[in-house]
Design a protein around this motif. Structure first.
Motif, PDB file in Angstrom:
ATOM      1  N   TRP A 191       0.795  -1.219   0.000  1.00 50.51           N
ATOM      2  CA  TRP A 191       0.000   0.000   0.000  1.00 50.51           C
ATOM      3  C   TRP A 191       0.832   1.275   0.000  1.00 50.51           C
ATOM      4  N   SER A 192       2.130   1.194   0.316  1.00 50.43           N
ATOM      5  CA  SER A 192       2.974   2.379   0.436  1.00 50.43           C
ATOM      6  C   SER A 192       3.298   2.958  -0.941  1.00 50.43           C
ATOM      7  N   LYS A 193       3.080   4.261  -1.094  1.00 47.31           N
ATOM      8  CA  LYS A 193       3.286   4.953  -2.365  1.00 47.31           C
ATOM      9  C   LYS A 193       4.276   6.102  -2.174  1.00 47.31           C
ATOM     10  N   PRO A 194       4.880   6.600  -3.270  1.00 48.15           N
ATOM     11  CA  PRO A 194       5.761   7.761  -3.161  1.00 48.15           C
ATOM     12  C   PRO A 194       5.038   8.970  -2.583  1.00 48.15           C
ATOM     13  N   LEU A 195       5.772   9.728  -1.807  1.00 47.20           N
ATOM     14  CA  LEU A 195       5.241  10.936  -1.193  1.00 47.20           C
ATOM     15  C   LEU A 195       4.643  11.857  -2.237  1.00 47.20           C
ATOM     16  N   TRP A 196       3.445  12.364  -1.960  1.00 43.39           N
ATOM     17  CA  TRP A 196       2.812  13.321  -2.863  1.00 43.39           C
ATOM     18  C   TRP A 196       1.999  14.306  -2.039  1.00 43.39           C
ATOM     19  N   PHE A 197       1.746  15.463  -2.649  1.00 44.68           N
ATOM     20  CA  PHE A 197       0.940  16.487  -2.005  1.00 44.68           C
ATOM     21  C   PHE A 197      -0.198  16.887  -2.935  1.00 44.68           C
ATOM     22  N   PRO A 198      -1.365  17.242  -2.395  1.00 43.23           N
ATOM     23  CA  PRO A 198      -2.489  17.644  -3.241  1.00 43.23           C
ATOM     24  C   PRO A 198      -2.139  18.863  -4.092  1.00 43.23           C
ATOM     25  N   ASP A 199      -2.861  19.038  -5.192  1.00 39.70           N
ATOM     26  CA  ASP A 199      -2.653  20.198  -6.052  1.00 39.70           C
ATOM     27  C   ASP A 199      -2.769  21.483  -5.243  1.00 39.70           C
ATOM     28  N   GLY A 200      -1.800  22.338  -5.425  1.00 39.06           N
ATOM     29  CA  GLY A 200      -1.793  23.614  -4.724  1.00 39.06           C
ATOM     30  C   GLY A 200      -1.140  23.594  -3.367  1.00 39.06           C
ATOM     31  N   VAL A 201      -0.738  22.421  -2.887  1.00 41.20           N
ATOM     32  CA  VAL A 201      -0.068  22.303  -1.582  1.00 41.20           C
ATOM     33  C   VAL A 201       1.405  21.999  -1.822  1.00 41.20           C
ATOM     34  N   GLU A 202       2.280  22.886  -1.385  1.00 38.69           N
ATOM     35  CA  GLU A 202       3.707  22.710  -1.567  1.00 38.69           C
ATOM     36  C   GLU A 202       4.320  22.038  -0.345  1.00 38.69           C
ATOM     37  N   PRO A 203       5.198  21.053  -0.525  1.00 38.11           N
ATOM     38  CA  PRO A 203       5.863  20.447   0.634  1.00 38.11           C
ATOM     39  C   PRO A 203       6.791  21.447   1.303  1.00 38.11           C
ATOM     40  N   PRO A 204       6.962  21.362   2.608  1.00 40.54           N
ATOM     41  CA  PRO A 204       7.869  22.279   3.306  1.00 40.54           C
ATOM     42  C   PRO A 204       9.292  22.169   2.757  1.00 40.54           C
ATOM     43  N   GLU A 205       9.876  23.290   2.345  1.00 45.97           N
ATOM     44  CA  GLU A 205      11.215  23.276   1.775  1.00 45.97           C
ATOM     45  C   GLU A 205      12.242  22.773   2.773  1.00 45.97           C
ATOM     46  N   GLU A 206      11.988  23.012   4.076  1.00 45.83           N
ATOM     47  CA  GLU A 206      12.974  22.666   5.090  1.00 45.83           C
ATOM     48  C   GLU A 206      13.214  21.163   5.195  1.00 45.83           C
ATOM     49  N   LEU A 207      12.265  20.350   4.717  1.00 49.17           N
ATOM     50  CA  LEU A 207      12.442  18.913   4.837  1.00 49.17           C
ATOM     51  C   LEU A 207      13.505  18.384   3.892  1.00 49.17           C
ATOM     52  N   ASN A 208      13.745  19.090   2.785  1.00 49.45           N
ATOM     53  CA  ASN A 208      14.788  18.692   1.833  1.00 49.45           C
ATOM     54  C   ASN A 208      14.642  17.229   1.421  1.00 49.45           C
ATOM     55  N   LEU A 209      13.412  16.852   1.091  1.00 56.49           N
ATOM     56  CA  LEU A 209      13.159  15.470   0.732  1.00 56.49           C
ATOM     57  C   LEU A 209      13.684  15.162  -0.656  1.00 56.49           C
ATOM     58  N   ALA A 210      14.163  13.942  -0.838  1.00 56.37           N
ATOM     59  CA  ALA A 210      14.523  13.488  -2.168  1.00 56.37           C
ATOM     60  C   ALA A 210      13.261  13.459  -3.026  1.00 56.37           C
ATOM     61  N   LYS A 211      13.431  13.478  -4.320  1.00 54.39           N
ATOM     62  CA  LYS A 211      12.285  13.512  -5.215  1.00 54.39           C
ATOM     63  C   LYS A 211      11.466  12.221  -5.093  1.00 54.39           C
ATOM     64  N   ASP A 212      10.158  12.397  -4.810  1.00 51.40           N
ATOM     65  CA  ASP A 212       9.223  11.281  -4.743  1.00 51.40           C
ATOM     66  C   ASP A 212       9.703  10.116  -3.874  1.00 51.40           C
ATOM     67  N   PRO A 213      10.089  10.374  -2.611  1.00 47.26           N
ATOM     68  CA  PRO A 213      10.567   9.243  -1.803  1.00 47.26           C
ATOM     69  C   PRO A 213       9.421   8.431  -1.213  1.00 47.26           C
ATOM     70  N   LEU A 214       9.656   7.160  -1.068  1.00 47.94           N
ATOM     71  CA  LEU A 214       8.873   6.357  -0.145  1.00 47.94           C
ATOM     72  C   LEU A 214       9.462   6.599   1.247  1.00 47.94           C
ATOM     73  N   PHE A 215       8.655   6.540   2.285  1.00 45.47           N
ATOM     74  CA  PHE A 215       9.229   6.783   3.598  1.00 45.47           C
ATOM     75  C   PHE A 215       8.501   5.989   4.666  1.00 45.47           C
ATOM     76  N   THR A 216       9.159   5.871   5.812  1.00 43.98           N
ATOM     77  CA  THR A 216       8.583   5.236   6.990  1.00 43.98           C
ATOM     78  C   THR A 216       8.607   6.241   8.134  1.00 43.98           C
ATOM     79  N   ASP A 217       7.567   6.220   8.959  1.00 40.39           N
ATOM     80  CA  ASP A 217       7.634   6.973  10.217  1.00 40.39           C
ATOM     81  C   ASP A 217       6.584   6.443  11.192  1.00 40.39           C
ATOM     82  N   GLY A 218       6.600   7.019  12.401  1.00 41.41           N
ATOM     83  CA  GLY A 218       5.605   6.733  13.411  1.00 41.41           C
ATOM     84  C   GLY A 218       5.438   5.295  13.850  1.00 41.41           C
TER      85      GLY A 218
END
Length: 313
Positions: A191-218
């Motif tokens: 079920w895990s997909k690459p990180l994405w944000f809804p149209d018009g929502v920009e990811p926080p620049e401070e996170l410095n995420l790699a392009k379209d990463p899969l990630f784990t947390d929590g």
């Protein structure tokens, strides 16, 4: 000040049941939570899980503290007669090293918490986050944490892949007692997909995420009455931020871990944990929705069995 949960802005909530009665709610409470100067952690108390008193100052960094930003995901465990907080910290000074999980301690459940470990107990070669405490059958403590995909570019094989690790700790929770062990990667869950944000929502620049990463947390670990070990953890799915469940086939923290095919919660919420209310009902608490500054604390009932974790209908 009294509040209902839908009035408390918070990410990464964690509820501690106090031995003497009542509950304490912790979470990421800074306004500048992504990259601005950090303040600390606040908490709230309740007798009935409906009305919450606070905020109370659970942690404020002491003079000379190494971190000054990204104070995330505090969770608290009663252990050896005291209360230990595991939380994520980062520094705007590159010489201080990458983001990591440090242990704090207090004599009272609401704090004040002070540094216990000498800096983060997560490996210092790459940013880490979201530590949880697990005690094995021999009483040995483990730090389970996420290692992000930040700074690891995706290549021909696909997006950068986040990882979940476990690391043994000393009995007093002050030091690491061995190397970190890889438990699974984000891509192991169907079920895990690459990180994405809804149209018009920009990811926080401070996170410095790699392009379209899969990630784990929590991560959060819980055993069923039959002894099966389950892990609740978060990533992104088809409908945004989501929570999934993995089960240790061998019953050990080291796994092997088998991923549930579909997320437990798929609709733009996550970073959850499970506790029992005064009636013995298992409760899942998490933040929903995921967009800042709209995050609120959500509480729903779940069942935990040998088969896994299920939402109550």
């Amino acid at each position: 000040m009294s509040s209902r949960l839908n009035e408390i802005r918070m990410r990464d909530p964690f509820v501690l049941e106090v031995p003497s009665g009542g509950f304490v709610l912790f979470g990421t409470t800074d306004t500048n939570l992504w990259g601005g100067p950090a303040t600390g952690f606040d908490c709230f108390t309740s007798e009935d899980l409906v009305t919450w008193e606070g905020p109370l100052q659970a942690f404020r960094p002491p003079a000379g503290f190494w971190a000054d930003t990204q104070f995330w995901g505090p969770e608290v465990h009663g252990y050896d007669g005291r209360f230990f907080m595991l939380a994520t910290f980062a520094s705007s000074n590159p010489e201080s090293g990458p983001r990591g999980v440090q242990v704090l301690v207090a004599d009272e459940p609401t704090g004040p918490y002070v540094p216990w470990s000498d800096g983060p107990l997560t490996p210092r070669d790459r940013p880490c986050l979201d530590g949880t405490l697990f005690i094995d059958d021999e009483g040995g403590p483990w730090l389970v944490f996420s290692r992000g995909a930040e700074g690891v570019p995706g290549g021909a094989a696909g997006p950068a892949d986040g990882e979940m690790y476990a690391r043994p700790l000393s009995r007093d929770l002050k030091e690491a007692a061995g190397p970190a062990v890889l438990l699974f990667t984000a891509s192991a869950a169907p079920w895990s997909k690459p990180l994405w944000f809804p149209d018009g929502v920009e990811p926080p620049e401070e996170l410095n995420l790699a392009k379209d990463p899969l990630f784990t947390d929590g991560p959060f670990l819980i055993r069923s009455e039959g002894g099966r070990l389950h892990m609740l953890w978060s990533s992104f799915g088809e409908e945004g931020y989501a929570m999934g469940v993995a089960t240790s086939a061998g019953g050990l923290i080291t796994g092997p871990w088998v991923q549930r095919e579909q997320p437990l919660w798929a609709r733009n919420g996550g970073h959850g944990m499970i506790f029992s209310d005064p009636q013995g009902v298992r409760r899942l608490v998490f933040h929903w929705p995921n967009e800042t500054p709209d995050e609120r604390v959500k509480l729903i009932s779940v069942d935990v069995s040998d088969r896994g974790i299920q939402l109550r209908t």
